[in-house]
Enzyme design. Structure first.
Site, PDB file in Angstrom:
ATOM      1  N   HIS A   1       0.834  -1.201   0.000  1.00 31.77           N
ATOM      2  CA  HIS A   1       0.000   0.000   0.000  1.00 31.77           C
ATOM      3  C   HIS A   1       0.873   1.256   0.000  1.00 31.77           C
ATOM      4  O   HIS A   1       2.024   1.208   0.401  1.00 31.77           O
ATOM      5  CB  HIS A   1      -0.819   0.096   1.302  1.00 31.77           C
TER       6      HIS A   1
ATOM      7  N   THR B   1       0.411   5.109   1.930  1.00 34.51           N
ATOM      8  CA  THR B   1      -0.408   5.621   3.032  1.00 34.51           C
ATOM      9  C   THR B   1      -1.329   6.751   2.600  1.00 34.51           C
ATOM     10  O   THR B   1      -2.375   6.960   3.210  1.00 34.51           O
ATOM     11  CB  THR B   1       0.491   6.160   4.162  1.00 34.51           C
TER      12      THR B   1
ATOM     13  N   GLU C   1       2.574  -0.930   4.526  1.00 36.19           N
ATOM     14  CA  GLU C   1       2.272   0.437   4.096  1.00 36.19           C
ATOM     15  C   GLU C   1       3.579   1.178   3.797  1.00 36.19           C
ATOM     16  O   GLU C   1       4.529   1.108   4.571  1.00 36.19           O
ATOM     17  CB  GLU C   1       1.517   1.202   5.202  1.00 36.19           C
TER      18      GLU C   1
ATOM     19  N   HIS D   1      -2.659  -3.322  -3.308  1.00 37.52           N
ATOM     20  CA  HIS D   1      -4.030  -3.121  -2.838  1.00 37.52           C
ATOM     21  C   HIS D   1      -4.968  -2.974  -4.037  1.00 37.52           C
ATOM     22  O   HIS D   1      -6.097  -3.458  -4.033  1.00 37.52           O
ATOM     23  CB  HIS D   1      -4.082  -1.870  -1.953  1.00 37.52           C
TER      24      HIS D   1
ATOM     25  N   ASP E   1      -3.605   2.066  -4.882  1.00 41.24           N
ATOM     26  CA  ASP E   1      -2.252   1.966  -4.334  1.00 41.24           C
ATOM     27  C   ASP E   1      -1.683   0.553  -4.500  1.00 41.24           C
ATOM     28  O   ASP E   1      -2.454  -0.400  -4.544  1.00 41.24           O
ATOM     29  CB  ASP E   1      -2.222   2.402  -2.856  1.00 41.24           C
TER      30      ASP E   1
HETATM   31 ZN   LIG Z   1      -4.064   0.517   0.527  1.00 42.56          ZN
END
Ligand SMILES: [Zn+2]
Length: 249
Positions: free
Chosen positions: A44, A46, A109, A147, A157
């Site tokens: 991901h 953020t 992340e 993601h 993302d």
């Molecule tokens: Zn994400």
């Protein structure tokens, strides 16, 4: 913060350079449902102003989100959830026939606002973090996804600036051959079938599926489905076939 799981070895380096992991526990986690083990890693960004703001958010019970790891732009690695537990990063969506992706995954992340590049120090930290996770849970390179792969209707993302090909060169993700076969006509049904074998969900409409695929494998390319899309998808669906029975689908 205190030192957590110990130092990470530097891949290919002298062995002297290590990335310490800071431990900042998040309350936003629980047991993996059905006792399943993680077989994928979801990456991901953020989309926050900075790493500290992201860490605060991922540890705030009011927001009910978390990830196992957060990597700062400077390469600092913060662990927030034990890998054995279920972190709350994926949400609704599916991959490889698995609907509860949180139970099946490790979430990472990257401190990035979604518009700028990922700094080299941050990517190096990711490159050092992934091999240990993959080894601990027997996750192959085809289990490293974005993601946007599992929730393309909601998420974009880690985005078009993320270097998936560089990850694949290190054996930390996969990358398809892009040589169009002359005998391979442009066919949406064949494209879809190949990508579903690779892991994409069956409920995506044609445009969404093409957009999700290109976001990861052909960032910046526009227009209708073309022979290069066909070649790449066919190669993915041939070499990296997910085991949906294992996913309980
Ligand atoms: Zn994400």
């Amino acid at each position: 913060m205190r030192l957590g799981s110990g130092p990470l070895p530097d891949r290919g380096g002298s062995g002297l350079r290590v990335t310490p992991i800071l431990w900042r526990p998040s309350p936003n986690c629980g047991a993996r449902r059905g006792g399943v083990l993680p077989d994928m890693i979801v990456l991901h960004y953020t989309a926050m102003a900075n790493c500290e703001a992201a860490a605060d958010r991922l540890c705030d019970p009011a927001f009910e989100v978390s990830a196992h790891y957060l990597i700062g732009a400077d390469g600092a690695v913060i662990q927030m959830v034990d890998e054995a537990l279920r972190a709350w990063h994926a949400g609704a969506g599916q991959w490889a026939g698995a609907g509860d992706v949180n139970s099946r995954s490790i979430g990472i992340e990257l401190d990035n606002d979604g518009r700028g590049p990922f700094p080299a120090a941050q990517m190096r930290a990711l490159h050092r973090l992934l091999p240990g996770i993959m080894r601990r849970w027997a996750i192959g390179p085809d289990g490293i996804i974005g993601h946007s792969d599992m929730a393309p209707d909601r998420k974009s993302d880690p985005g078009p600036l993320f270097d998936w090909q560089g990850l694949a060169r290190l054996g930390l993700s996969v990358w398809p051959e892009a040589t169009p076969a002359p005998a391979l006509p442009v066919d949406g049904a064949v494209f879809r079938a190949a990508l579903e074998r690779f892991g994409y969900g069956p409920d995506l409409d044609d445009d969404l599926l093409l957009r999700a695929f290109r976001l990861r494998f052909r960032a910046g390319v526009d227009g209708p489905l073309d022979p290069v899309d066909m070649a790449m998808a066919t190669d993915l669906g041939r070499r990296f076939v997910v085991d949906r029975a294992a996913a309980g689908a």
